[in-house]
Design a protein around this motif. Structure first.
Motif, PDB file in Angstrom:
ATOM      1  N   UNK A   1       0.836  -1.000   0.370  1.00  0.00           N
ATOM      2  CA  UNK A   1      -0.285   0.083  -0.237  1.00  0.00           C
ATOM      3  C   UNK A   1       0.747   1.587  -0.252  1.00  0.00           C
ATOM      4  N   UNK A   2       2.260   1.216   0.964  1.00  0.00           N
ATOM      5  CA  UNK A   2       2.927   2.195   0.694  1.00  0.00           C
ATOM      6  C   UNK A   2       3.637   2.589  -0.207  1.00  0.00           C
ATOM      7  N   UNK A   3       3.665   1.175  -1.580  1.00  0.00           N
ATOM      8  CA  UNK A   3       4.651   1.491  -2.758  1.00  0.00           C
ATOM      9  C   UNK A   3       3.761   2.687  -3.586  1.00  0.00           C
ATOM     10  N   UNK A   4       2.071   1.806  -3.172  1.00  0.00           N
ATOM     11  CA  UNK A   4       1.169   2.490  -4.494  1.00  0.00           C
ATOM     12  C   UNK A   4       1.109   3.666  -3.521  1.00  0.00           C
ATOM     13  N   UNK A   5       0.944   3.981  -2.792  1.00  0.00           N
ATOM     14  CA  UNK A   5       0.435   5.713  -2.654  1.00  0.00           C
ATOM     15  C   UNK A   5       1.528   6.518  -3.212  1.00  0.00           C
ATOM     16  N   UNK A   6       2.428   6.110  -3.180  1.00  0.00           N
ATOM     17  CA  UNK A   6       3.858   6.685  -3.600  1.00  0.00           C
ATOM     18  C   UNK A   6       3.572   6.856  -4.842  1.00  0.00           C
ATOM     19  N   UNK A   7       3.759   5.912  -5.465  1.00  0.00           N
ATOM     20  CA  UNK A   7       3.229   5.346  -7.346  1.00  0.00           C
ATOM     21  C   UNK A   7       2.507   6.891  -7.405  1.00  0.00           C
ATOM     22  N   UNK A   8       1.569   6.371  -6.902  1.00  0.00           N
ATOM     23  CA  UNK A   8       0.109   7.510  -7.135  1.00  0.00           C
ATOM     24  C   UNK A   8       0.630   8.700  -7.359  1.00  0.00           C
ATOM     25  N   UNK A   9       1.037   9.261  -6.361  1.00  0.00           N
ATOM     26  CA  UNK A   9       1.447  10.988  -5.956  1.00  0.00           C
ATOM     27  C   UNK A   9       2.334  10.748  -7.162  1.00  0.00           C
ATOM     28  N   UNK A  10       3.841  10.080  -7.388  1.00  0.00           N
ATOM     29  CA  UNK A  10       4.211  10.482  -8.603  1.00  0.00           C
ATOM     30  C   UNK A  10       4.182  10.578  -9.723  1.00  0.00           C
ATOM     31  N   UNK A  11       2.847  10.118  -9.810  1.00  0.00           N
ATOM     32  CA  UNK A  11       2.289   9.588 -11.657  1.00  0.00           C
ATOM     33  C   UNK A  11       0.792  11.248 -11.549  1.00  0.00           C
ATOM     34  N   UNK A  12       1.168  11.843 -10.199  1.00  0.00           N
ATOM     35  CA  UNK A  12       0.024  12.903 -10.558  1.00  0.00           C
ATOM     36  C   UNK A  12       0.761  14.432  -9.818  1.00  0.00           C
ATOM     37  N   UNK A  13       1.584  14.238  -9.341  1.00  0.00           N
ATOM     38  CA  UNK A  13       2.208  15.307  -9.554  1.00  0.00           C
ATOM     39  C   UNK A  13       2.777  15.926 -10.201  1.00  0.00           C
ATOM     40  N   UNK A  14       2.554  16.788 -11.108  1.00  0.00           N
ATOM     41  CA  UNK A  14       3.319  17.328 -12.629  1.00  0.00           C
ATOM     42  C   UNK A  14       4.634  18.134 -11.741  1.00  0.00           C
ATOM     43  N   UNK A  15       4.386  18.935 -10.863  1.00  0.00           N
ATOM     44  CA  UNK A  15       5.367  19.395 -10.767  1.00  0.00           C
ATOM     45  C   UNK A  15       6.326  19.102  -9.026  1.00  0.00           C
TER      46      UNK A  15
END
Length: 505
Positions: A448-462
Motif C-alpha cells: 500500500x505504501x508503494x501504491x500510494x507513492x506511485x500514485x503521487x509520483x504519477x499525478x504531481x506534475x511539478x
C-alpha cells in the motif's frame, strides 16, 4: 625593681601630633578594603542604596522569589525590598525543604503510610510558607501569582485566601496547578472564581487552572481584560458558557480533560478568540462563534463540530481517538476549509468497521498549502491491507497543496515486499499542479505504501522531490534504495531515501 622594669619595657605613648595621621591612615585603609570588597577599587564605590527607591525593587524582582528573600540578610536597608517582588511563584518542589521525605525514600522502604505522612508535612510547610510570604508582601505591583502544589479539598480555605490576595493585589497572571500522583475527583479543591471580583472587576489577563473544581455563577464579575484561559482536568459546575460570554477579550482558550460539561455550545460570539484547543473532552457537541479564530485544535472522540464565521482560520489540528475515522477528519468539520495548514492524526484498522468514503467536491480546501498526516495502521498482515490508500482520495480535496508530510506507524509486522513491486498500478487520483514536496516516514516498502507513492509520483506534475524515511535495518534500507532507484527512473522524479532516525524502533 619589678615595677621599674615594667615601666622601662612599656612603649611610650604617641604624641598628639602623630596620633592624628595614624587615625587618617586607618580610615583610608578601611575605605580601600570596602572598595576592593565591591570590586570597584579603581573607581567610585557603588551601593544599591544609591539607586532611586523605586528602582531597587525592580532589580530585586529579577531574582527568583526565594533568592530575593535571601537578599534581606545582606543589608538592613534591603530587608523590605523583596516585599515588592512582582512575581510570586510557589512550587512545592522548590519552596520547601523536604529532606526528611528524601531520606525515607532513600532507605528503600515501601511503607506507604510513612510516605503519606511526609507528604502531609511537606504540604503543611508549603502552605505555611505561602501564608507567611503573602502576609509580609506589600501587595503592590504583582504581575504573576503562581502556585504549584498538592492541595486537598480540606485545604480550600488556604486557596481562597491566596486567590483573594492575588485579586486584591491586581495580579495580571494567576496560575494554580495541583500536583497530584493519585488523582481523585472528590479531593479536588474548589477554586474561588468569585474571589477575582474583589475590586468590582477582574484585573486578570491570564488564568490557568489544573486539577481543581470551579462553579461559575450568574452573578460573577465580567473578565473584561482576560486574554488567556487554560483549564486542565478541571471539574466544571454551573454555567460555563455564561462564564465564557463574560470573557469579551479572550484570545486563547484551552479546555483539556475537563468534566461536568455535556456540550461545549457557546452561543455568544467570542470575536477576539484566536486559538481554541479542545482535548479529551467527553462532549456530544462542540459549537463556537469565533470570527477571528486563526488556530483550532481538537483531540478526542468523533463528535459534531461547528465553528461559525471562522473565515480567518489558518491552521487546524484534528486527532480522533477511534479507528477508521480518517474520512471524518476531512468531512465532519466543514468550518476548517479556509485553513492553510492542516494536521491530521488517525487510526486505520483492518478489524474495525469500515466507513464509506463520501464524495467531496473538488476544491474543498482551496487555501490548503501544507498538510501533515500521522496515520497509525493496525493490521496483522500489512501487505493485505490497503487502508492507507484512502489518503489519495482526500488529497483530491486540496488541489493547491504544496507540501505533504505523511508519517506512518504499523503496530503489526508483515512480510517485506521486494523492489519488483515498483510496477504496481496506482489508485485513481486527480492531477496535482502545485504539489512540490512530499515526505513519507515509516516507509517499509509495503504494497500500500508503494501504491500510494506511485500514485503521487504519477499525478504531481511539478513534484521536485519525494523523500522516504526507512525504519528497519541495513538490509531493508538497501532494498528501499533499490526500489527508489527503479521507481525514480520510471517516473523521472528524484527520490531520496533517509536512514532510520536514532530513536526509532
Amino acid at each position: 625593681m619589678a615595677g621599674a622594669g615594667e615601666d622601662d619595657a612599656a612603649p611610650p605613648p604617641p604624641s598628639p601630633d602623630r596620633q592624628q595621621p595614624m587615625e587618617e591612615a586607618a580610615a583610608a585603609a578601611k575605605r580601600s578594603r570596602s572598595e576592593n570588597h565591591h570590586g570597584l577599587a579603581d573607581g567610585p564605590s557603588f551601593r544599591m542604596e544609591d539607586l532611586p527607591a523605586e528602582v531597587q525593587p525592580v532589580i530585586i524582582s529579577l531574582l527568583p522569589l526565594k533568592e530575593a528573600v535571601r537578599t534581606s540578610i545582606v543589608s538592613r536597608s534591603w530587608t523590605t525590598l523583596w516585599r515588592f517582588h512582582c512575581d510570586l511563584c510557589f512550587d512545592v518542589d522548590s519552596n520547601t525543604d523536604d529532606n526528611s521525605a528524601h531520606q525515607v525514600n532513600g532507605t528503600g522502604t515501601n511503607d506507604q503510610s510513612t510516605n503519606r505522612y511526609n507528604t502531609k508535612i511537606t504540604r503543611a510547610k508549603f502552605m505555611e510558607t505561602v501564608n507567611s510570604v503573602i502576609q509580609r508582601h506589600s501587595g503592590i505591583g504583582i504581575n504573576k501569582f503562581s502556585i504549584s502544589c498538592d492541595l486537598h479539598k480540606e485545604d480550600s480555605h488556604h486557596l481562597d485566601k491566596w486567590i483573594r490576595f492575588a485579586a486584591s493585589s491586581k495580579a495580571k497572571i494567576i496560575d494554580f496547578h495541583r500536583k497530584i500522583s493519585d488523582y481523585r475527583v472528590e479531593e479536588a479543591p474548589h477554586f474561588p472564581l468569585e474571589a477575582l471580583d474583589a475590586q468590582g472587576s477582574s484585573f486578570v489577563q491570564s488564568l490557568s487552572l489544573a486539577s481543581v473544581s470551579i462553579k461559575p455563577r450568574s452573578g460573577i464579575c465580567r473578565f473584561t481584560i482576560l486574554r488567556r484561559l487554560v483549564l486542565s482536568s478541571v471539574q466544571i459546575f454551573g454555567d460555563f458558557p455564561g462564564l465564557l460570554a463574560k470573557c469579551s477579550r479572550l484570545e486563547d482558550l484551552e479546555i483539556k480533560w475537563c468534566s461536568g460539561v455535556d456540550d461545549l455550545i457557546v452561543p455568544h460570539t467570542l470575536d477576539k478568540l484566536q486559538h481554541l484547543l479542545i482535548a479529551g473532552m467527553d462532549v456530544q457537541m462542540v459549537e463556537f462563534h469565533a470570527t477571528d479564530l486563526a488556530h483550532f485544535e481538537y483531540k478526542g472522540r468523533v463528535t459534531p463540530i461547528v465553528l461559525h464565521g471562522c473565515l480567518k482560520l489558518e491552521k487546524a489540528t484534528i486527532a480522533f481517538e477511534a479507528s477508521n475515522v480518517l474520512p471524518h477528519a476531512f468531512n465532519v468539520i466543514p468550518s476548517i476549509s479556509p485553513v492553510k495548514i492542516l494536521i491530521v492524526r488517525a487510526f486505520i484498522s483492518k478489524y474495525g468497521q469500515s466507513l464509506e468514503l463520501p464524495l467531496r467536491p473538488q476544491g474543498m480546501f482551496m487555501h490548503l498549502r501544507h498538510m501533515t498526516c500521522k496515520i497509525i495502521v493496525l493490521a496483522r498482515d500489512v501487505n493485505d491491507y490497503n487502508g492507507v490508500l484512502q489518503l489519495a482520495h482526500w488529497l483530491d480535496s486540496a488541489p493547491r497543496l504544496e507540501t505533504l508530510d505523511l508519517h506512518m506507524s504499523y503496530l503489526r509486522s508483515g512480510a517485506f515486499v521486494s523492489a519488483e513491486v515498483a510496477g504496481v498500478e496506482a489508485p485513481c487520483m486527480r492531477r496535482h499542479d502545485h504539489l512540490k514536496t512530499v515526505f513519507m516516514s515509516g516507509f517499509q516498502c509495503y504494497k500500500s505504501q508503494i501504491e500510494l507513492a506511485c500514485c503521487i509520483l504519477g499525478n504531481a506534475s511539478v513534484l521536485e522531490q519525494l523523500t522516504v524515511e526507512a525504519i528497519w535495518g541495513d538490509d531493508d534500507y538497501g532494498r528501499i534504495c533499490e526500489w527508489a532507484e527503479v521507481t525514480s527512473k520510471r517516473f523521472g522524479k528524484v527520490i531520496t531515501v533517509l536512514d532510520a532516525p536514532l530513536n526509532s524502533e
